[in-house]
Design a protein around this motif. Structure first.
Motif, mmCIF file in Angstrom:
data_model
loop_
_atom_site.group_PDB
_atom_site.id
_atom_site.type_symbol
_atom_site.label_atom_id
_atom_site.label_comp_id
_atom_site.label_asym_id
_atom_site.label_seq_id
_atom_site.Cartn_x
_atom_site.Cartn_y
_atom_site.Cartn_z
ATOM 1 N N ILE A 36 69.014 58.268 34.986
ATOM 2 C CA ILE A 36 69.976 59.351 34.798
ATOM 3 C C ILE A 36 71.396 58.795 34.990
ATOM 4 O O ILE A 36 71.632 57.960 35.856
ATOM 5 C CB ILE A 36 69.710 60.529 35.777
ATOM 6 C CG1 ILE A 36 70.641 61.709 35.455
ATOM 7 C CG2 ILE A 36 69.851 60.097 37.237
ATOM 8 C CD1 ILE A 36 70.321 62.987 36.244
ATOM 9 N N ASN A 41 74.097 63.156 37.703
ATOM 10 C CA ASN A 41 73.422 63.440 38.967
ATOM 11 C C ASN A 41 74.375 64.200 39.908
ATOM 12 O O ASN A 41 73.985 65.146 40.587
ATOM 13 C CB ASN A 41 73.007 62.100 39.587
ATOM 14 C CG ASN A 41 71.744 62.186 40.391
ATOM 15 O OD1 ASN A 41 71.047 63.194 40.367
ATOM 16 N ND2 ASN A 41 71.437 61.119 41.100
ATOM 17 N N GLU A 70 60.647 63.405 33.516
ATOM 18 C CA GLU A 70 60.693 63.148 34.950
ATOM 19 C C GLU A 70 62.057 63.545 35.521
ATOM 20 O O GLU A 70 62.156 64.148 36.588
ATOM 21 C CB GLU A 70 60.399 61.668 35.196
ATOM 22 C CG GLU A 70 60.107 61.340 36.635
ATOM 23 C CD GLU A 70 60.346 59.863 36.926
ATOM 24 O OE1 GLU A 70 60.174 59.029 36.014
ATOM 25 O OE2 GLU A 70 60.726 59.563 38.068
ATOM 26 N N MET A 71 63.097 63.211 34.756
ATOM 27 C CA MET A 71 64.447 63.564 35.202
ATOM 28 C C MET A 71 64.580 65.080 35.338
ATOM 29 O O MET A 71 65.102 65.586 36.336
ATOM 30 C CB MET A 71 65.481 63.026 34.209
ATOM 31 C CG MET A 71 66.907 63.477 34.516
ATOM 32 S SD MET A 71 68.107 62.818 33.331
ATOM 33 C CE MET A 71 67.882 63.935 31.960
ATOM 34 N N THR A 74 62.696 66.404 38.276
ATOM 35 C CA THR A 74 63.390 66.052 39.522
ATOM 36 C C THR A 74 64.526 67.039 39.785
ATOM 37 O O THR A 74 64.721 67.498 40.917
ATOM 38 C CB THR A 74 63.953 64.607 39.437
ATOM 39 O OG1 THR A 74 62.880 63.725 39.147
ATOM 40 C CG2 THR A 74 64.622 64.196 40.742
ATOM 41 N N LYS A 78 65.189 69.937 42.764
ATOM 42 C CA LYS A 78 66.421 70.072 43.555
ATOM 43 C C LYS A 78 66.929 71.505 43.553
ATOM 44 O O LYS A 78 67.747 71.867 44.391
ATOM 45 C CB LYS A 78 67.506 69.150 42.990
ATOM 46 C CG LYS A 78 67.216 67.672 43.173
ATOM 47 C CD LYS A 78 68.352 66.838 42.582
ATOM 48 C CE LYS A 78 68.085 65.353 42.780
ATOM 49 N NZ LYS A 78 69.264 64.556 42.423
ATOM 50 N N PRO A 186 74.436 63.402 45.951
ATOM 51 C CA PRO A 186 73.220 63.962 45.358
ATOM 52 C C PRO A 186 72.094 64.018 46.381
ATOM 53 O O PRO A 186 71.836 63.043 47.073
ATOM 54 C CB PRO A 186 72.896 62.982 44.236
ATOM 55 C CG PRO A 186 74.211 62.389 43.869
ATOM 56 C CD PRO A 186 75.002 62.318 45.151
ATOM 57 N N ARG A 187 71.450 65.171 46.471
ATOM 58 C CA ARG A 187 70.387 65.330 47.474
ATOM 59 C C ARG A 187 69.145 64.552 47.067
ATOM 60 O O ARG A 187 68.918 64.264 45.901
ATOM 61 C CB ARG A 187 70.067 66.810 47.675
ATOM 62 C CG ARG A 187 69.380 67.469 46.502
ATOM 63 C CD ARG A 187 69.367 68.967 46.636
ATOM 64 N NE ARG A 187 70.713 69.541 46.562
ATOM 65 C CZ ARG A 187 71.022 70.787 46.931
ATOM 66 N NH1 ARG A 187 70.098 71.591 47.395
ATOM 67 N NH2 ARG A 187 72.257 71.222 46.819
ATOM 68 N N TYR A 188 68.367 64.244 48.056
ATOM 69 C CA TYR A 188 67.117 63.526 47.824
ATOM 70 C C TYR A 188 65.991 64.545 47.734
ATOM 71 O O TYR A 188 65.977 65.518 48.487
ATOM 72 C CB TYR A 188 66.888 62.553 48.981
ATOM 73 C CG TYR A 188 65.599 61.805 48.852
ATOM 74 C CD1 TYR A 188 65.487 60.712 47.990
ATOM 75 C CD2 TYR A 188 64.476 62.207 49.570
ATOM 76 C CE1 TYR A 188 64.299 60.050 47.840
ATOM 77 C CE2 TYR A 188 63.278 61.534 49.426
ATOM 78 C CZ TYR A 188 63.197 60.463 48.563
ATOM 79 O OH TYR A 188 62.012 59.807 48.422
ATOM 80 N N VAL A 189 65.068 64.352 46.792
ATOM 81 C CA VAL A 189 63.875 65.210 46.802
ATOM 82 C C VAL A 189 62.630 64.348 46.888
ATOM 83 O O VAL A 189 62.550 63.271 46.294
ATOM 84 C CB VAL A 189 63.741 66.111 45.552
ATOM 85 C CG1 VAL A 189 64.665 67.297 45.634
ATOM 86 C CG2 VAL A 189 63.946 65.346 44.272
HETATM 87 N N1 LIG Z 1 65.085 59.680 37.319
HETATM 88 C C1 LIG Z 1 65.796 60.478 38.104
HETATM 89 N N2 LIG Z 1 66.141 61.704 37.674
HETATM 90 C C2 LIG Z 1 66.867 62.533 38.442
HETATM 91 N N3 LIG Z 1 67.289 62.234 39.662
HETATM 92 C C3 LIG Z 1 66.965 61.047 40.142
HETATM 93 C C4 LIG Z 1 66.218 60.115 39.400
HETATM 94 N N4 LIG Z 1 66.071 58.995 40.138
HETATM 95 C C5 LIG Z 1 66.701 59.235 41.300
HETATM 96 N N5 LIG Z 1 67.224 60.464 41.309
HETATM 97 C C6 LIG Z 1 68.004 61.088 42.339
HETATM 98 O O1 LIG Z 1 69.162 60.289 42.494
HETATM 99 C C7 LIG Z 1 69.525 60.223 43.855
HETATM 100 C C8 LIG Z 1 69.686 58.798 44.234
HETATM 101 O O2 LIG Z 1 68.453 58.181 44.064
HETATM 102 P P1 LIG Z 1 68.311 56.599 44.099
HETATM 103 O O3 LIG Z 1 69.198 56.092 43.012
HETATM 104 O O4 LIG Z 1 66.864 56.354 43.845
HETATM 105 O O5 LIG Z 1 68.771 56.190 45.456
HETATM 106 C C9 LIG Z 1 68.465 60.964 44.637
HETATM 107 O O6 LIG Z 1 69.007 62.221 44.961
HETATM 108 C C10 LIG Z 1 67.294 61.111 43.669
HETATM 109 O O7 LIG Z 1 66.677 62.343 43.839
#
Ligand SMILES: Nc1ncnc2c1ncn2[C@@H]1O[C@H](COP(=O)(O)O)[C@@H](O)[C@H]1O
Ligand SMILES: Cc1cc2nc3c(=O)[nH]c(=O)nc-3n(C[C@H](O)[C@H](O)[C@H](O)COP(=O)(O)OP(=O)(O)OC[C@H]3O[C@@H](n4cnc5c(N)ncnc54)[C@H](O)[C@@H]3O)c2cc1C
Lengths: 255, 317
Positions: A36, A41, A70-71, A74, A78, A186-189
């Protein structure tokens, strides 16, 4: 109650090696790992914060691509309410003019008060999506935004200038904002929540028909840059590199 | 259509931004290829004095009370009228908080092609830098209509777009109807505990640092080297460091004796703020990271393997 639409797209993961397609005028999409757009995000996060603060509905629209499902799930996990996937000839990559026309077509039906999109994406070559969509929807556009508050018919958006200076812009709704950073990271899920969404949430698929790419860049060639001068690379294991760095610091009079 | 290259001058709170001079320098290169002139377009209110050192053949000045401070809607309206009437070969905008708000809207409104992130001109073509600096794209100008271009720094120095003598200024008529965007106020940057632009040694951390806890490692290095820790945008956007520690386009420009970049890829928006450091040392696991193209020394190594031996070696030094 604000009706918010978020536009999201997938972009090349820049940590991977990027290659040029045989045509010489585009990225080779075959081995590209897509993620993404990080600013999308942030736009998602901002939309969900607004909804949590003052109610409303968040709809996310994304073009079909590897990983788009998937995006979307996700983002649903959220807190987004509605997921729309645009189906069309997106596979070999398209420019932002074509994408913006497709986005605008789908967004128009939803009669949004506010459209949020990432300020920019790493593969933009014909401007970012936000200002193009704004004009196709007949809305005003303000970008480089890191904070939004809605009050009635207007929104106050915090626009970033260099060095940390902020301009508070009052924008009449409906409007499109290009988000640089959400008010919160951006929140974590949890993956389990995303899996659950895959079972319960539905993605509304919409055909976009023929894409109109006019207005894009007239690309003659794409290439991987070759620097005239590269860094002097320090070879060896970490001990050797560390020792060499200390020598360099000493030579420069830093230690 | 004529062969002139228009440059939309950016200014903020009474000061012409460096990107304006950079654009004028790029426009000079392009005008040589097209055979046209460089025309600076200045919008403002009682702002004509800002034209004094622009390296342009002449200046078109549009004055309107709605143009006193930048707002996207008023600027777009003023420029849409001008560009349709004058039809230059190309019009340059900064790839900035100002230019990016109007170039795309104008492209869609006037049906004109747009090329973004242009860093260089080569043989009358536009060279753009995309994908965080990992890919270059060469685009041609349209032969039929005005090509809109957004420009990023890197290819030209501001001094190349500054002139000793004032160019001739002519004014043009601006009409703006009921703008939907207005400036409420400016909010000054937060007062910082340290001024990274005044430091000799900067330990810069990027997304490669992975977690907030790992910042501790950079702090230890900074202490031993007598410097402070700064960061790329993603680290600040995570809330791990305050905005005042951000280096780059939206952050600060720095020029330390040593800039040690740990896990930073070297995207153009970051490089913009640190390319002039005296010595840049880059630690990155990706051999293709653009940071190696501007660094003095580099090491393709995991920063987490390096830091402990480096701390030890420094303690013994
Ligand atoms: N493919 C994805 N689609 C949407 N959100 C994502 C995706 N990968 C990671 N995130 C979100 O991006 C943020 C940072 O994730 P990361 O880059 O994995 O540290 C987190 O809030 C995740 O939920
Ligand atoms: C309008 C706008 C303004 C912006 N302004 C700024 C700005 O002011 N400042 C700024 O910095 N950015 C800015 N950006 C963002 C910029 O485009 C990049 O996204 C950002 O600079 C990337 O930061 P990074 O290098 O830390 O992260 P990444 O690009 O993700 O790079 C991380 C690097 O770390 C390396 N790495 C990972 N793990 C390790 C390890 N263990 N050891 C060694 N190396 C490792 C990877 O190989 C990679 O090269 C702006 C963007 C926009 C659109």
């Amino acid at each position: 109650m604000t009706n918010i639409v978020v536009l999201a797209k997938l972009v090349p993961d820049l940590v991977e090696e990027l290659e040029i397609a045989e045509s010489g005028t585009a990225l080779d999409m075959e081995w590209l790992r897509l993620i993404i757009n990080e600013f999308d995000n942030h736009a998602t996060e901002q939309a969900i914060i607004l909804k949590e603060r003052s109610g409303g509905e968040v709809t996310v629209i994304a073009p079909e691509a590897e990983g788009a499902n998937e995006m979307l799930y996700t983002i649903a996990a959220k807190g987004a309410d509605r997921l729309i996937m645009l189906k069309g000839d997106f596979e070999d990559g398209i420019n932002n003019h074509a994408l913006a026309r497709a986005f605008a077509g789908a967004a128009k039906e939803l009669k949004p008060d506010l459209v949020l999109t990432g300020v920019q994406a790493n593969d933009d070559l014909d401007g970012s999506v936000g200002p193009l969509v704004a004009e196709y929807l007949g809305m005003s556009y303000v970008g480089y935004i890191s904070g939004v508050s809605v009050s009635g018919e207007t929104v106050v958006a915090r626009k970033e200038y260099p060095g940390g200076l902020i301009a508070e812009m009052e924008v009449t709704l409906p409007a499109v904002l290009g988000i640089q950073a959400g008010e919160e990271p951006p929140r974590y899920v949890a993956i389990s929540k995303v899996r659950q969404m895959m079972k319960t949430a539905t993605i509304d698929e919409q055909e976009v028909g023929d894409l109109d790419a006019s207005g894009g860049a007239m690309v003659q060639r794409m290439y991987v840059p070759e620097a005239a001068e590269r860094a002097e690379m320090l070879e060896g294991d970490e001990e050797e590199v560390a020792a060499r760095l200390v020598e360099i610091f000493k030579e420069a009079g830093l230690v | 259509m004529n062969q002139d290259i228009f440059v939309v001058v950016e200014h903020l709170r009474g000061q012409v931004a460096d990107i304006s001079y950079i654009m004028l320098a790029a426009a000079r290169d392009l005008a040589q290829a097209t055979g046209g002139e460089v025309v600076a377009v200045l919008l403002g209110h009682n702002a004509q004095a800002l034209a004094s050192n622009l390296a342009a053949n002449h200046v078109l000045y549009g004055d309107h009370s709605s143009l006193a401070e930048f707002t996207s809607d008023a600027y777009t309206q003023a420029l849409a009228g001008l560009l349709s009437k004058e039809a230059p070969r190309a019009a340059f905008f900064g790839s900035t908080s100002i230019g990016s708000d109007v170039a795309g809207v104008l492209s869609a409104r006037l049906g004109l092609p747009l090329v973004s992130s242009c860093v260089q001109i080569a043989d009358g073509n536009l060279i753009s830098q995309i994908c965080g600096g990992k890919i270059m794209a060469e685009s041609a100008l349209s032969d039929e209509v005005t090509t809109l271009v957004t420009v990023i720094p890197g290819g030209y120095k501001p001094a190349q777009g500054q002139a000793q003598t004032s160019p001739a200024v002519t004014t043009f008529e601006v009409s703006i109807a009921a703008p939907r965007v207005s400036l409420k106020q400016y909010i000054e940057p937060e007062v910082a505990d340290v001024d990274i632009s005044a430091e000799n040694v900067l330990i810069a951390v990027g997304r490669g640092i992975q977690t907030e806890d790992n910042l501790e490692l950079a702090e230890e290095l900074a202490e031993l080297l007598g410097g402070v820790v700064c960061a790329s945008r993603p680290v600040v956007d995570q809330g791990w460091l305050p905005t005042a520690r951000m280096v780059g386009k939206s952050g600060k420009s720095v020029k330390p004796k040593l800039y040690l970049a740990l896990g930073i890829s070297g995207a153009p928006e970051h490089v913009e703020g640190m390319a002039d450091a005296e010595m840049i040392i880059a630690i990155n696991m990706d051999p293709d990271a653009p940071i190696f193209d501007i660094a003095t020394y580099g090491a393709e190594i995991d920063l987490f393997d390096l830091i402990d031996p480096l701390l030890e070696a420094l303690e013994g030094a």
